[in-house]
Motif scaffolding. Structure first.
Motif, PDB file in Angstrom:
ATOM      1  N   GLY A 187       0.831  -1.212   0.000  1.00  0.00           N
ATOM      2  CA  GLY A 187       0.000   0.000   0.000  1.00  0.00           C
ATOM      3  C   GLY A 187       0.860   1.256   0.000  1.00  0.00           C
ATOM      4  O   GLY A 187       0.571   2.220  -0.725  1.00  0.00           O
ATOM      5  N   ASP A 213      -4.960   4.165   6.720  1.00  0.00           N
ATOM      6  CA  ASP A 213      -4.375   3.039   7.463  1.00  0.00           C
ATOM      7  C   ASP A 213      -4.689   3.239   8.941  1.00  0.00           C
ATOM      8  O   ASP A 213      -4.834   4.385   9.394  1.00  0.00           O
ATOM      9  N   MET A 214      -4.768   2.141   9.696  1.00  0.00           N
ATOM     10  CA  MET A 214      -4.954   2.296  11.147  1.00  0.00           C
ATOM     11  C   MET A 214      -3.633   2.649  11.824  1.00  0.00           C
ATOM     12  O   MET A 214      -3.622   3.137  12.949  1.00  0.00           O
ATOM     13  N   ASP A 217      -9.399   2.714  11.216  1.00  0.00           N
ATOM     14  CA  ASP A 217      -9.515   1.262  11.266  1.00  0.00           C
ATOM     15  C   ASP A 217     -10.646   0.880  10.305  1.00  0.00           C
ATOM     16  O   ASP A 217     -11.790   1.321  10.481  1.00  0.00           O
ATOM     17  N   LEU A 218     -10.334   0.074   9.315  1.00  0.00           N
ATOM     18  CA  LEU A 218     -11.311  -0.225   8.262  1.00  0.00           C
ATOM     19  C   LEU A 218     -12.392  -1.199   8.710  1.00  0.00           C
ATOM     20  O   LEU A 218     -13.247  -1.587   7.914  1.00  0.00           O
ATOM     21  N   CYS A 237      -5.585  -2.128  -0.355  1.00  0.00           N
ATOM     22  CA  CYS A 237      -4.387  -2.940  -0.050  1.00  0.00           C
ATOM     23  C   CYS A 237      -4.391  -3.483   1.372  1.00  0.00           C
ATOM     24  O   CYS A 237      -3.647  -4.423   1.660  1.00  0.00           O
ATOM     25  N   ILE A 251      -4.567  -8.554   6.551  1.00  0.00           N
ATOM     26  CA  ILE A 251      -3.822  -9.289   7.569  1.00  0.00           C
ATOM     27  C   ILE A 251      -3.743 -10.753   7.140  1.00  0.00           C
ATOM     28  O   ILE A 251      -4.568 -11.212   6.345  1.00  0.00           O
ATOM     29  N   VAL A 264     -11.595  -7.566   8.361  1.00  0.00           N
ATOM     30  CA  VAL A 264     -10.436  -6.774   7.897  1.00  0.00           C
ATOM     31  C   VAL A 264     -10.174  -7.006   6.406  1.00  0.00           C
ATOM     32  O   VAL A 264      -9.999  -6.059   5.644  1.00  0.00           O
ATOM     33  N   VAL A 313      -6.308  -5.698  -3.819  1.00  0.00           N
ATOM     34  CA  VAL A 313      -5.181  -6.625  -3.741  1.00  0.00           C
ATOM     35  C   VAL A 313      -5.662  -7.897  -3.041  1.00  0.00           C
ATOM     36  O   VAL A 313      -6.033  -7.864  -1.860  1.00  0.00           O
ATOM     37  N   ALA A 314      -5.695  -8.999  -3.779  1.00  0.00           N
ATOM     38  CA  ALA A 314      -6.010 -10.309  -3.182  1.00  0.00           C
ATOM     39  C   ALA A 314      -4.681 -11.017  -2.959  1.00  0.00           C
ATOM     40  O   ALA A 314      -3.788 -10.466  -2.329  1.00  0.00           O
ATOM     41  N   TYR A 351      -7.111 -16.511   5.509  1.00  0.00           N
ATOM     42  CA  TYR A 351      -6.519 -15.666   4.465  1.00  0.00           C
ATOM     43  C   TYR A 351      -6.965 -16.155   3.077  1.00  0.00           C
ATOM     44  O   TYR A 351      -7.450 -15.375   2.254  1.00  0.00           O
ATOM     45  N   PRO A 367       4.341 -14.182  -3.186  1.00  0.00           N
ATOM     46  CA  PRO A 367       5.119 -13.710  -2.038  1.00  0.00           C
ATOM     47  C   PRO A 367       5.895 -12.436  -2.373  1.00  0.00           C
ATOM     48  O   PRO A 367       6.632 -12.399  -3.358  1.00  0.00           O
ATOM     49  N   THR A 368       5.716 -11.429  -1.540  1.00  0.00           N
ATOM     50  CA  THR A 368       6.272 -10.093  -1.789  1.00  0.00           C
ATOM     51  C   THR A 368       6.997  -9.635  -0.536  1.00  0.00           C
ATOM     52  O   THR A 368       6.443  -9.751   0.571  1.00  0.00           O
ATOM     53  N   TRP A 398       6.552 -10.141   5.844  1.00  0.00           N
ATOM     54  CA  TRP A 398       7.639 -11.123   5.899  1.00  0.00           C
ATOM     55  C   TRP A 398       8.662 -10.760   6.961  1.00  0.00           C
ATOM     56  O   TRP A 398       9.145 -11.624   7.686  1.00  0.00           O
ATOM     57  N   ARG A 431       8.715  -8.422   9.605  1.00  0.00           N
ATOM     58  CA  ARG A 431       8.545  -7.993  10.998  1.00  0.00           C
ATOM     59  C   ARG A 431       8.848  -9.155  11.942  1.00  0.00           C
ATOM     60  O   ARG A 431       8.745 -10.324  11.536  1.00  0.00           O
TER      61      ARG A 431
HETATM   62  N1  LIG Z   1       3.477  -9.580   1.337  1.00  0.00           N
HETATM   63  C1  LIG Z   1       3.039 -10.599   0.644  1.00  0.00           C
HETATM   64  O1  LIG Z   1       3.758 -11.592   0.461  1.00  0.00           O
HETATM   65  C2  LIG Z   1       1.654 -10.558   0.053  1.00  0.00           C
HETATM   66  C3  LIG Z   1       1.326 -11.527  -0.916  1.00  0.00           C
HETATM   67  C4  LIG Z   1       0.068 -11.505  -1.485  1.00  0.00           C
HETATM   68  C5  LIG Z   1      -0.854 -10.559  -1.090  1.00  0.00           C
HETATM   69  N2  LIG Z   1      -0.524  -9.643  -0.149  1.00  0.00           N
HETATM   70  C6  LIG Z   1      -1.547  -8.667   0.227  1.00  0.00           C
HETATM   71  O2  LIG Z   1      -1.082  -7.357  -0.022  1.00  0.00           O
HETATM   72  C7  LIG Z   1      -1.695  -6.453   0.891  1.00  0.00           C
HETATM   73  C8  LIG Z   1      -0.618  -5.638   1.581  1.00  0.00           C
HETATM   74  O3  LIG Z   1       0.203  -6.540   2.308  1.00  0.00           O
HETATM   75  P1  LIG Z   1       1.652  -6.151   2.831  1.00  0.00           P
HETATM   76  O4  LIG Z   1       2.486  -7.351   2.704  1.00  0.00           O
HETATM   77  O5  LIG Z   1       2.064  -4.867   2.230  1.00  0.00           O
HETATM   78  O6  LIG Z   1       1.315  -6.014   4.385  1.00  0.00           O
HETATM   79  P2  LIG Z   1       1.746  -4.947   5.491  1.00  0.00           P
HETATM   80  O7  LIG Z   1       1.457  -5.626   6.779  1.00  0.00           O
HETATM   81  O8  LIG Z   1       3.105  -4.410   5.224  1.00  0.00           O
HETATM   82  O9  LIG Z   1       0.688  -3.773   5.233  1.00  0.00           O
HETATM   83  C9  LIG Z   1      -0.676  -3.952   5.501  1.00  0.00           C
HETATM   84  C10 LIG Z   1      -1.217  -2.632   6.016  1.00  0.00           C
HETATM   85  O10 LIG Z   1      -2.632  -2.815   6.271  1.00  0.00           O
HETATM   86  C11 LIG Z   1      -2.928  -2.108   7.449  1.00  0.00           C
HETATM   87  N3  LIG Z   1      -4.119  -2.651   8.105  1.00  0.00           N
HETATM   88  C12 LIG Z   1      -4.286  -3.912   8.592  1.00  0.00           C
HETATM   89  N4  LIG Z   1      -5.491  -4.005   9.187  1.00  0.00           N
HETATM   90  C13 LIG Z   1      -6.095  -2.788   9.065  1.00  0.00           C
HETATM   91  C14 LIG Z   1      -7.343  -2.251   9.484  1.00  0.00           C
HETATM   92  N5  LIG Z   1      -8.231  -2.988  10.184  1.00  0.00           N
HETATM   93  N6  LIG Z   1      -7.634  -0.973   9.200  1.00  0.00           N
HETATM   94  C15 LIG Z   1      -6.734  -0.195   8.526  1.00  0.00           C
HETATM   95  N7  LIG Z   1      -5.540  -0.646   8.105  1.00  0.00           N
HETATM   96  C16 LIG Z   1      -5.217  -1.921   8.376  1.00  0.00           C
HETATM   97  C17 LIG Z   1      -1.699  -2.297   8.340  1.00  0.00           C
HETATM   98  O11 LIG Z   1      -1.644  -1.309   9.353  1.00  0.00           O
HETATM   99  C18 LIG Z   1      -0.567  -2.195   7.337  1.00  0.00           C
HETATM  100  O12 LIG Z   1      -0.065  -0.881   7.235  1.00  0.00           O
HETATM  101  C19 LIG Z   1      -2.515  -7.302   1.864  1.00  0.00           C
HETATM  102  O13 LIG Z   1      -3.869  -7.300   1.470  1.00  0.00           O
HETATM  103  C20 LIG Z   1      -1.900  -8.676   1.696  1.00  0.00           C
HETATM  104  O14 LIG Z   1      -2.813  -9.697   2.006  1.00  0.00           O
HETATM  105  C21 LIG Z   1       0.719  -9.613   0.435  1.00  0.00           C
END
Ligand SMILES: NC(=O)c1ccc[n+]([C@@H]2O[C@H](COP(=O)([O-])OP(=O)(O)OC[C@H]3O[C@@H](n4cnc5c(N)ncnc54)[C@H](O)[C@@H]3O)[C@@H](O)[C@H]2O)c1
Length: 262
Positions: free
Chosen positions: A20, A38-39, A58-59, A85, A88, A109, A136-137, A151, A183-184, A189, A191
């Motif tokens: 995001g 974002d929250m 908080d969404l 985007c 969780i 969420v 984003v799925a 998930y 996987p991104t 990944w 934290r």
């Molecule tokens: N990282 C990966 O490997 C990967 C792979 C496929 C899909 N995705 C998807 O991409 C998207 C972003 O993931 P990311 O890896 O950047 O994660 P991330 O944890 O870095 O970012 C997610 C953000 O969402 C926010 N968030 C979570 N719950 C919330 C809520 N209730 N209200 C408001 N904000 C909220 C968090 O505060 C965080 O800033 C997600 O939907 C994730 O499922 C990620």
């Protein structure tokens, strides 16, 4: 080729971190006005300026869509683009481990947040003559993994909801698409206690070795590595832009060539 996003009003959820955050930055680089929701302020709050507003929300709040719409209209005018985007990824030892409350939270969420944002913003896009939604799925929408049951299911729901909206709102000039990353490399990944730590513990390797093993041996990704956030953001921006003017109801994978198992 220009994206045509200069001066467009964009809302990005989950803008505090990872995909995001990279998406919000990519829109800014294209000259768009961005409301990042974002929250957690994460890394976005320090970037705020004349074309970037951070909205701490908080969404899971029932009225959050309307609140985001009001704030976006006040900041820049009606949004033409929404990118969902926020998400969780709870890890369970078994697909049967999640209690009702766990499932309800994941659905709230990951899925209902998307419904809420669409319910508020799509009618505003229709009134303004059109727009674009990208959600984003994940590859997980098609790749069942028992450690991630909530998930997988919530991400599959997003794909179907986006396709459903695309049929209803195509005639009203709103395009609706899904981006499914593999996987991104994000804080999901990296934290403490994130996927890298879990894999490292499971495999008895360092975090970096575990990630390499995951990409090359466990997932056998043809590109043999994780995606960067910028590689996913680029597709989010492309699909949101007039360059993708005849693309709707699509699921774009950004997954290094992984083969879906269903
Ligand atoms: N990282 C990966 O490997 C990967 C792979 C496929 C899909 N995705 C998807 O991409 C998207 C972003 O993931 P990311 O890896 O950047 O994660 P991330 O944890 O870095 O970012 C997610 C953000 O969402 C926010 N968030 C979570 N719950 C919330 C809520 N209730 N209200 C408001 N904000 C909220 C968090 O505060 C965080 O800033 C997600 O939907 C994730 O499922 C990620």
């Amino acid at each position: 080729m220009k994206t045509g996003l200069d001066g467009k009003n964009v809302v990005v959820t989950g803008a505090g971190s990872g995909i995001g955050l990279a998406t919000a930055k990519a829109f800014l680089a294209e000259g768009a006005n961005v409301v990042g929701v974002d929250m957690n302020p994460g890394e976005i709050e320090p970037l705020t300026g004349s074309r970037l507003v951070f909205l701490k929300k908080d969404l899971t709040g029932a009225r959050v869509g309307d609140e985001v719409l009001s704030a976006a209209v006040e900041a820049f005018g009606p949004p033409a683009v929404l990118v969902n985007c926020a998400g969780i990824a709870p890890v369970r030892e078994s697909a049967l481990d999640g209690a009702d409350a766990d499932w309800m939270h994941s659905i709230d969420v990951n899925f209902l947040s998307v419904v809420r944002m669409c319910r508020a913003l799509i009618p505003a896009m229709v009134d303004a003559g059109g727009g674009s939604v990208v959600s984003v799925a994940s590859d997980a929408a098609r790749m069942p993994d028992p450690f991630f049951a909530e998930y997988n299911v919530t991400k599959a729901s997003i794909v179907m909801f986006m396709k459903t909206l695309s049929i209803e709102f195509g005639p009203k000039n709103v395009r609706v698409n899904t981006v499914s990353p593999g996987p991104t490399r994000t804080p999901m990944w990296d934290r403490p206690g994130g996927f890298a730590d879990s894999l490292a513990e499971q495999l008895g390797l360092s975090a970096e070795e575990a990630i390499r093993h995951f990409a090359t041996t466990m997932r056998r990704l043809p590109l043999a590595r994780l995606a960067s956030v910028d590689e996913v953001a680029a597709v989010n921006v492309f699909l949101s832009s007039p360059l993708a003017s005849f693309v709707t109801g699509a699921e774009y994978t950004v997954n290094g060539g992984s083969i879906p198992t269903v």
